[in-house]
Enzyme design. Structure first.
Site, mmCIF file in Angstrom:
data_model
loop_
_atom_site.group_PDB
_atom_site.id
_atom_site.type_symbol
_atom_site.label_atom_id
_atom_site.label_comp_id
_atom_site.label_asym_id
_atom_site.label_seq_id
_atom_site.Cartn_x
_atom_site.Cartn_y
_atom_site.Cartn_z
ATOM 1 N N ARG A 32 0.819 -1.223 0.000
ATOM 2 C CA ARG A 32 0.000 0.000 0.000
ATOM 3 C C ARG A 32 0.847 1.265 0.000
ATOM 4 O O ARG A 32 0.448 2.287 -0.543
ATOM 5 C CB ARG A 32 -0.908 0.024 1.240
ATOM 6 C CG ARG A 32 -1.893 -1.142 1.304
ATOM 7 C CD ARG A 32 -3.238 -0.714 0.743
ATOM 8 N NE ARG A 32 -4.231 -1.717 0.954
ATOM 9 C CZ ARG A 32 -5.169 -1.663 1.911
ATOM 10 N NH1 ARG A 32 -5.216 -0.630 2.716
ATOM 11 N NH2 ARG A 32 -6.056 -2.621 2.026
ATOM 12 N N ASP A 140 -16.219 10.170 5.920
ATOM 13 C CA ASP A 140 -15.125 9.189 5.874
ATOM 14 C C ASP A 140 -13.833 9.895 6.251
ATOM 15 O O ASP A 140 -13.758 11.130 6.239
ATOM 16 C CB ASP A 140 -15.008 8.573 4.464
ATOM 17 C CG ASP A 140 -14.332 7.215 4.486
ATOM 18 O OD1 ASP A 140 -15.029 6.189 4.453
ATOM 19 O OD2 ASP A 140 -13.077 7.174 4.558
HETATM 20 C C1 SAM Z 1 -14.673 -1.173 4.085
HETATM 21 S S1 SAM Z 1 -15.154 0.505 3.943
HETATM 22 C C2 SAM Z 1 -16.869 0.399 4.363
HETATM 23 C C3 SAM Z 1 -17.737 1.225 3.452
HETATM 24 C C4 SAM Z 1 -19.240 1.093 3.691
HETATM 25 N N1 SAM Z 1 -19.612 1.498 5.026
HETATM 26 C C5 SAM Z 1 -19.698 -0.311 3.407
HETATM 27 O O1 SAM Z 1 -20.004 -1.042 4.349
HETATM 28 O O2 SAM Z 1 -19.751 -0.705 2.243
HETATM 29 C C6 SAM Z 1 -14.414 1.184 5.418
HETATM 30 C C7 SAM Z 1 -14.269 2.701 5.385
HETATM 31 O O3 SAM Z 1 -13.961 3.151 6.696
HETATM 32 C C8 SAM Z 1 -13.148 4.299 6.577
HETATM 33 N N2 SAM Z 1 -12.476 4.542 7.869
HETATM 34 C C9 SAM Z 1 -11.470 3.847 8.444
HETATM 35 N N3 SAM Z 1 -11.140 4.397 9.614
HETATM 36 C C10 SAM Z 1 -11.957 5.461 9.800
HETATM 37 C C11 SAM Z 1 -12.088 6.439 10.817
HETATM 38 N N4 SAM Z 1 -11.298 6.440 11.904
HETATM 39 N N5 SAM Z 1 -13.026 7.390 10.670
HETATM 40 C C12 SAM Z 1 -13.822 7.417 9.577
HETATM 41 N N6 SAM Z 1 -13.740 6.527 8.574
HETATM 42 C C13 SAM Z 1 -12.812 5.559 8.679
HETATM 43 C C14 SAM Z 1 -12.214 3.945 5.433
HETATM 44 O O4 SAM Z 1 -11.627 5.086 4.849
HETATM 45 C C15 SAM Z 1 -13.154 3.188 4.489
HETATM 46 O O5 SAM Z 1 -13.650 4.024 3.469
#
Ligand code: SAM
Length: 275
Positions: A32, A140
């Protein structure tokens, strides 16, 4: 990479995002962060760790966190929550004073499929909502994902995952190989940077919170803290949707599973009253 560099990078990512990198994630760091290392002409992750320890590394640190987020998402992911939402929205619409929008938060919205799926669910309900508007907030920690979500343009592959063809035709416009979300749908969603490690009360109160497939990256104390905060922002008759591999059990007593539903949680007090 030395264990010291790994621990430093993992500590930085955890402190800034809550994301836990276990010792077996060394390879993930290499893949990454590789493009960033090449761009910055850095020899490897030890050099990156060294740069990050120096003053004025803020932008680089934010970029490291962003690169280590997993942004997998799809329209109507897991199906069931949206079936539940279809039943819930008319009830909430009937219970709210006239003119008050139903506030929905897609916390960790990634590239926006979840928030647009919520908007499409409401659009499909049509008159069952009695003209009630939805105010959907997608947040996000990844600025790149927020930009994509805001743009509302998806590839053929993305629209083929979970999105019924009837909805694709109705709510999207084809532009070559890609599909653009209709303006009416886009107008219902606002996008904002928000880190779940921060106090979310600034975002206000919500009727519905989708916080799916993000808690899996956090450790138990962080999950507890986030879930407790979400409970505090939820309307008494509201719900929180979690991902299939996530639960509140053993993490907070402020949310309880909705009877007979998977992945749907209600404020504990509302259930006690109903019982
Ligand atoms: C796997 S995706 C899930 C997207 C959507 N909620 C779904 O279930 O399809 C996880 C997301 O969490 C975000 N994320 C990770 N840590 C975070 C944080 N501390 N605060 C906000 N978003 C976060 C990542 O950037 C990513 O876009």
């Amino acid at each position: 990479m030395t264990p010291d560099s790994f621990n430093f990078l993992a500590g930085l990512v955890k402190a800034r995002s809550g994301i836990v990198l276990t010792a077996d994630k060394g390879y993930m760091l290499e893949t990454r962060l590789g493009p960033m290392l090449r761009r910055e002409s850095m020899q490897g992750l030890d050099a990156l760790a060294q740069r990050l320890r120096a003053p004025r590394a803020e932008a680089l640190a934010a970029e490291v966190v962003e690169a280590l987020t997993t942004n997998e998402s799809s329209f109507f992911r897991d199906g069931k929550p949206f079936e539940h939402l279809k039943k819930l929205l008319p009830k909430l619409a009937a219970a709210r004073p006239p003119g008050q929008p139903i506030r929905v938060w897609s916390a960790a919205c990634s590239s926006g499929q979840e928030a647009y799926s919520i908007a499409m669910t409401a659009a499909e309900l049509g008159p069952a909502l009695g003209g009630r508007k939805l105010d959907i907030l997608g947040t996000d920690i990844s600025r790149e994902m927020l930009d994509r979500a805001q743009e509302g343009v998806f590839t053929q592959f993305e629209v083929q995952r979970g999105l019924p063809v009837t909805m694709l035709v109705k709510h999207f416009k084809q532009e070559g190989q890609r599909w653009r979300v209709a303006p009416e749908l886009r107008a219902q969603v606002r996008w904002q940077f928000f880190n779940l490690m921060e106090d979310p009360r600034t975002l206000g109160r919500f009727d519905i919170i989708f916080c799916r497939n993000v808690l899996i990256y956090f450790d138990a104390p962080t999950k507890s803290r986030v879930l407790g905060s979400l409970a505090g922002m939820l309307a008494p008759d509201g719900v929180v949707y979690l991902g299939g591999a996530e639960t509140v059990l053993g993490l907070t007593e402020r949310l309880v599973p909705a009877p007979g539903e998977r992945g749907v949680y209600e404020p504990a007090r509302a259930t006690a009253k109903a019982g």
